[in-house]
Scaffold this active site. Structure first.
Site, PDB file in Angstrom:
ATOM      1  N   LYS A   1       1.765   2.413  -7.258  1.00  0.00           N
ATOM      2  CA  LYS A   1       1.725   2.431  -5.679  1.00  0.00           C
ATOM      3  C   LYS A   1       2.460   1.376  -5.077  1.00  0.00           C
ATOM      4  O   LYS A   1       2.084   0.285  -5.505  1.00  0.00           O
ATOM      5  CB  LYS A   1       0.398   2.683  -5.128  1.00  0.00           C
ATOM      6  CG  LYS A   1      -0.107   4.008  -5.106  1.00  0.00           C
ATOM      7  CD  LYS A   1      -1.294   4.027  -4.361  1.00  0.00           C
ATOM      8  CE  LYS A   1      -1.523   3.880  -2.961  1.00  0.00           C
ATOM      9  NZ  LYS A   1      -2.744   4.403  -2.322  1.00  0.00           N
TER      10      LYS A   1
ATOM     11  N   GLN B   1       4.905   4.464  -1.731  1.00  0.00           N
ATOM     12  CA  GLN B   1       5.273   5.330  -2.469  1.00  0.00           C
ATOM     13  C   GLN B   1       4.972   5.433  -3.810  1.00  0.00           C
ATOM     14  O   GLN B   1       4.538   4.072  -4.363  1.00  0.00           O
ATOM     15  CB  GLN B   1       6.592   5.896  -2.366  1.00  0.00           C
ATOM     16  CG  GLN B   1       7.635   4.361  -2.970  1.00  0.00           C
ATOM     17  CD  GLN B   1       9.096   4.471  -2.099  1.00  0.00           C
ATOM     18  OE1 GLN B   1       9.220   5.052  -1.040  1.00  0.00           O
ATOM     19  NE2 GLN B   1      10.006   4.268  -2.976  1.00  0.00           N
TER      20      GLN B   1
ATOM     21  N   SER C   1       2.482   7.760   3.878  1.00  0.00           N
ATOM     22  CA  SER C   1       2.820   6.974   5.067  1.00  0.00           C
ATOM     23  C   SER C   1       2.914   5.545   4.598  1.00  0.00           C
ATOM     24  O   SER C   1       3.543   4.759   5.530  1.00  0.00           O
ATOM     25  CB  SER C   1       1.717   7.295   5.936  1.00  0.00           C
ATOM     26  OG  SER C   1       0.422   7.029   5.304  1.00  0.00           O
TER      27      SER C   1
ATOM     28  N   ASP D   1     -10.834   9.392   4.153  1.00  0.00           N
ATOM     29  CA  ASP D   1      -9.455  10.067   4.451  1.00  0.00           C
ATOM     30  C   ASP D   1      -9.335  11.159   3.110  1.00  0.00           C
ATOM     31  O   ASP D   1      -8.256  11.374   2.452  1.00  0.00           O
ATOM     32  CB  ASP D   1      -8.399   9.143   4.279  1.00  0.00           C
ATOM     33  CG  ASP D   1      -6.890   9.759   4.835  1.00  0.00           C
ATOM     34  OD1 ASP D   1      -6.978  10.643   5.630  1.00  0.00           O
ATOM     35  OD2 ASP D   1      -6.099   9.071   4.601  1.00  0.00           O
TER      36      ASP D   1
END
Length: 576
Positions: free
Chosen positions: A168, A153, A150, A303
């Site tokens: 990242k 990438q 989200s 998360d």
């Protein structure tokens, strides 16, 4: 063109914010009502189309036939709506007990299989942030991203020093989308709060703010890198929990270079089994890691969806995303432990006071009916029915109490609950029959019995004594629960207990234990016999001898301690 896009986004007025600021965001969008109206209409239009499709299928009797198409449509809607809604979809993707299998399969794709943004644009960001072209920094780099999530990438690369790394790269258009969605959600929260049946609706905007704070932290990769190192430091003595190494020379706020984790995603159960890994052991590792984060460190992963968790080939578990973390205050950690102790004791009056301290109930709340309701809801948790419980069952039971009584959800606990529910969802995906309490209870019992901190020792004494009387059955239950998963070693616990009893602080407890043996004008030989049957297999003669030596060594002066091991040997002759 790419550089123009990057410049334009970086010059966005809200890009100057150092963190989430609800007032600054509101001030910006109040002056741009057309953006708010258009975004709101887009969201309503997308979901309205989905709901109309469901109603049409039901009317035509084709719900089952079209279900896969509808599931894919829902994923596409969430993907188009962007990172804020993708985060919600990711949370739902971890709940096989809440979401139908066909929908679950589609929502799982939100974890790391989202549409990537163009690779040339990603390489431009790398060059802008690190000051060199990607091929000058990395010996090799994948031509396309290996995963897209989200907020960014990931590319796989190799450094010139030979290490495999993950890079990242943040999406360039995040800030305008995130801030607009947070503003709309906050407005909706304020409008809905008075209409919601639960008092969870009070302060609903605060929950949005908490989410916003974490989302802003998550898009700062420097913050994520610090979180990763802090997490790794907490688990440095646990080889079963891993975090990737950070390469600071190749990391900025928008680009993060870290160690490449060789492993299998927890969603790929077949590959995990094919690699000869034990899924139940992975579940145990994950649950214990989650409990340690909440109750020991107070620093927890908010998360932990399966896209962020890997099973490594040596049987350990690796976390790879540390953007959304949170910190508990020491008082909150202690109150959480208190609540477990009071639950074990079935002391629902004190449990109610724990909820006041944690912010679930106001200080002036009439506790009498709530205590009775808690007893009904939680009364059989510590019986033989423990194996039938999971977190969802408890929360389902609790929902009726929260509906009827003035409970509210503190913003901080929205993330805690999300973390616990997600952890259990991961466990259920690996083993649908898993019950979180089968691991959680032995862990809590072991901590109470083995932790040397004053606070936990006081809580153990609180468990073992009620109204001045020693509770033999509670000690039996604690020992039985602690031993139930095979991870508990009784001897260190016995040695710690004996050492404490011989200290000045232990004088009061010594006196109470001696009185306990003769309470009610009788010797409690039956209770001692039951305890002996429970622990005798663990009390090997050699271990007992070492524990006795260790205890006396810790309690006597140093001069005596130096000769104690020799003097205590069988047949020792001091004059020889």
């Amino acid at each position: 063109m790419n550089s123009e896009v990057l410049i334009r986004v970086s010059d966005h007025p809200l890009a100057q914010l150092k963190g989430y600021d609800a007032k600054a965001i509101a001030k910006y969008y109040i002056r741009r009502p057309w953006q708010v109206i258009w975004r709101t209409l887009s969201i309503v239009f997308m979901f309205a189309g989905f709901l109309l499709g469901l109603l049409w299928d039901r009317a035509a009797g084709k719900s089952d036939r079209h279900q896969p198409e509808r599931a894919a449509h829902l994923r596409e809607i969430i993907t188009k709506l962007g990172p804020t809604y993708i985060k919600v979809g990711q949370a739902l993707s971890t709940r096989p007990d809440l979401v139908r299998e066909d929908y679950l399969a589609e929502l799982t794709k939100l974890q790391d299989r989202l549409p990537p943004f163009p690779t040339p644009q990603a390489f431009s960001i790398i060059e802008r942030e690190l000051g060199k072209p990607a091929d000058k920094i990395y010996k090799s780099i994948s031509a396309e991203p290996v995963a897209a999530a989200s907020l960014g990438q990931v590319f796989k690369a190799t450094l010139y020093t030979g290490e495999d790394v993950a890079i990242k790269v943040q999406r360039p258009d995040l800030l305008p989308v995130i801030t607009l969605d947070l503003f709309i959600l906050r407005v909706i929260a304020k409008l809905l709060a008075p209409l919601l049946p639960l008092n969870m609706g009070v302060g609903l905007d605060a929950i949005v703010d908490e989410f916003g704070i974490k989302l802003f932290e998550e898009i700062d990769y420097v913050n994520e890198a610090h979180n990763a190192e802090r997490f790794a430091n907490y688990f440095k003595d646990d080889p079963k929990v891993k975090a990737p190494k950070i390469y600071w020379d190749y990391s900025t706020r928008y680009v993060l270079t870290m160690e490449w984790i060789h492993g299998i995603k927890l969603t790929d159960v077949e590959s995990i089994k094919a690699a000869g890994l034990d899924t139940d052991e992975l579940v145990r590792i994950g649950v214990l890691a989650g409990l340690r984060q909440l109750l020991e460190f107070g620093f927890f992963h908010a998360d932990p969806h399966p896209g962020n968790l890997f099973a490594t080939y040596d049987g350990s578990m690796a976390y790879i995303d540390f953007g959304m973390m949170d910190q508990l205050e020491e008082s909150t950690k202690e109150t959480l432990v208190d609540s477990v102790v009071h639950l074990i004791n079935r002391d629902y009056e004190q449990l109610g006071q724990d909820y006041v301290k944690l912010g679930f109930l106001a200080a002036n709340t009439n506790m009498i009916p709530i205590v009775k309701a808690l007893e009904v809801v939680l009364g059989d948790i510590m019986t033989e029915k423990v194996g039938d419980f999971n977190f969802k069952v408890v929360t389902d039971r609790f929902s009726s109490v929260m509906y009827e009584y003035p409970f509210r959800l503190p913003a901080k606990f929205a993330l805690i609950i999300r973390s616990v529910v997600t952890q259990e969802g991961v466990a259920l995906s690996l083993n649908p029959n898993f019950k979180i309490v089968q691991v959680a209870y032995p862990y809590v019992a072991r901590r109470l019995l083995t932790d040397e901190s004053t606070n936990l020792r006081d809580r153990l004494i609180e468990v073992l004594f009620k109204e001045g009387k020693f509770q033999w059955s509670r000690l039996e239950n604690l020992l039985a629960i602690a031993k139930s998963d095979g991870q508990f070693d009784l001897m260190p616990t016995a040695q710690i207990g004996l050492q404490y009893l011989f200290t000045e602080d232990g004088k009061f407890l010594r006196r109470r234990l001696l009185l306990a043996l003769t309470e009610d004008d009788r010797l409690h030989t039956a209770e001692l016999q039951r305890l002996w049957q429970l622990v005798r297999a663990d009390l090997e003669p050699g271990k007992l001898w070492n524990a006795a030596v260790g205890t006396l060594s810790a309690s006597l002066p140093k001069a005596v301690t130096a000769i104690l091991p020799i003097a205590l040997l069988p047949g020792a002759n001091p004059g020889s």
